[in-house]
Design a protein around this motif. Structure first.
Motif, short mmCIF file in Angstrom:
data_model
loop_
_atom_site.label_atom_id
_atom_site.label_comp_id
_atom_site.label_asym_id
_atom_site.label_seq_id
_atom_site.Cartn_x
_atom_site.Cartn_y
_atom_site.Cartn_z
N ALA A 23 0.85 -1.31 0.23
CA ALA A 23 -0.12 -0.04 0.08
C ALA A 23 0.76 1.25 0.03
O ALA A 23 1.88 1.46 0.85
CB ALA A 23 -0.84 -0.17 1.14
N ALA A 24 0.50 2.03 -0.84
CA ALA A 24 1.41 3.21 -0.99
C ALA A 24 0.76 4.65 -0.63
O ALA A 24 -0.39 4.60 -1.16
CB ALA A 24 1.90 3.21 -2.56
N SER A 25 1.44 5.45 -0.28
CA SER A 25 0.75 6.77 0.15
C SER A 25 1.84 7.73 0.05
O SER A 25 3.18 7.49 -0.19
CB SER A 25 0.36 6.75 1.53
N GLY A 26 1.46 9.11 -0.21
CA GLY A 26 2.23 10.34 -0.38
C GLY A 26 3.06 10.41 -1.70
O GLY A 26 3.93 11.22 -1.84
N LEU A 27 2.32 9.75 -2.72
CA LEU A 27 2.84 9.80 -3.98
C LEU A 27 1.72 9.75 -5.10
O LEU A 27 0.92 9.34 -4.75
CB LEU A 27 4.07 8.52 -4.33
N THR A 28 2.23 10.19 -6.32
CA THR A 28 1.20 10.00 -7.39
C THR A 28 1.43 8.46 -8.06
O THR A 28 2.47 8.26 -8.59
CB THR A 28 1.65 11.02 -8.29
N PHE A 29 0.53 7.64 -7.58
CA PHE A 29 0.54 6.26 -7.91
C PHE A 29 0.94 6.00 -9.29
O PHE A 29 1.95 5.11 -9.71
CB PHE A 29 -0.68 5.63 -7.53
N ASN A 77 -4.39 2.48 -4.28
CA ASN A 77 -3.04 2.64 -4.53
C ASN A 77 -2.26 1.71 -3.85
O ASN A 77 -1.12 1.71 -2.92
CB ASN A 77 -2.59 4.06 -3.52
N THR A 78 -2.50 0.45 -4.17
CA THR A 78 -1.98 -0.86 -3.91
C THR A 78 -1.36 -1.88 -5.02
O THR A 78 -2.19 -1.88 -6.05
CB THR A 78 -2.78 -1.44 -2.93
N VAL A 79 -0.48 -2.28 -4.78
CA VAL A 79 0.29 -3.34 -5.54
C VAL A 79 0.17 -4.40 -5.14
O VAL A 79 0.63 -4.79 -3.81
CB VAL A 79 1.59 -2.97 -6.27
#
Length: 122
Positions: A23-29, A77-79
């Motif tokens: 899970a990603a945060s703080g970026l433009t996915f 926003n998850t890979v």
């Protein structure tokens, strides 16, 4: 602040499956390549798979091609890394990381998540 949260590791028997999530945060996915690397005990960290969420094109190292599947959920926003037909040699700490595009060059990755342990028993 960019944050990557990896989860989903565990203990599984050979031939089994696991799905990892990053899970990603703080970026433009969509503007990045998001990759999975792994490091087995006593070995160097190696690239496993990578995806550009903007086009969904996947990259795999030869040892996992046909067994692992990388995918992304842009809404979350998850890979994900679906790992099937697991082998004992897949045992490692798995890390997700972000670069401006998919590459196997680790120094290109600016942000790394904490690892998640995958253990495959024979």
């Amino acid at each position: 602040e960019v944050q990557l949260q990896a989860s989903g590791g565990g203990l599984v028997q050979a031939g089994g499956s696991l799905t990892l999530a990053c899970a990603a945060s703080g970026l433009t996915f969509d503007d990045n390549g998001i990759a999975w690397f792994r490091q087995a005990p006593g070995k160097e960290r190696e690239g496993v798979s990578c995806i550009n969420p903007s086009d969904g094109y996947p990259y795999y190292t030869d040892s996992v091609r046909g067994r692992f599947t990388i995918s992304s959920d842009r809404a979350k926003n998850t890979v994900y890394l679906r790992m099937d037909s697991l082998k004992p040699e897949d045992t490692a700490v798995y890390y997700c990381a972000v670069a401006w595009e998919c590459t196997w060059t680790q120094r290109e990755y600016d942000h790394w998540g904490r690892g998640t342990q995958v253990t495959v028993s024979s």
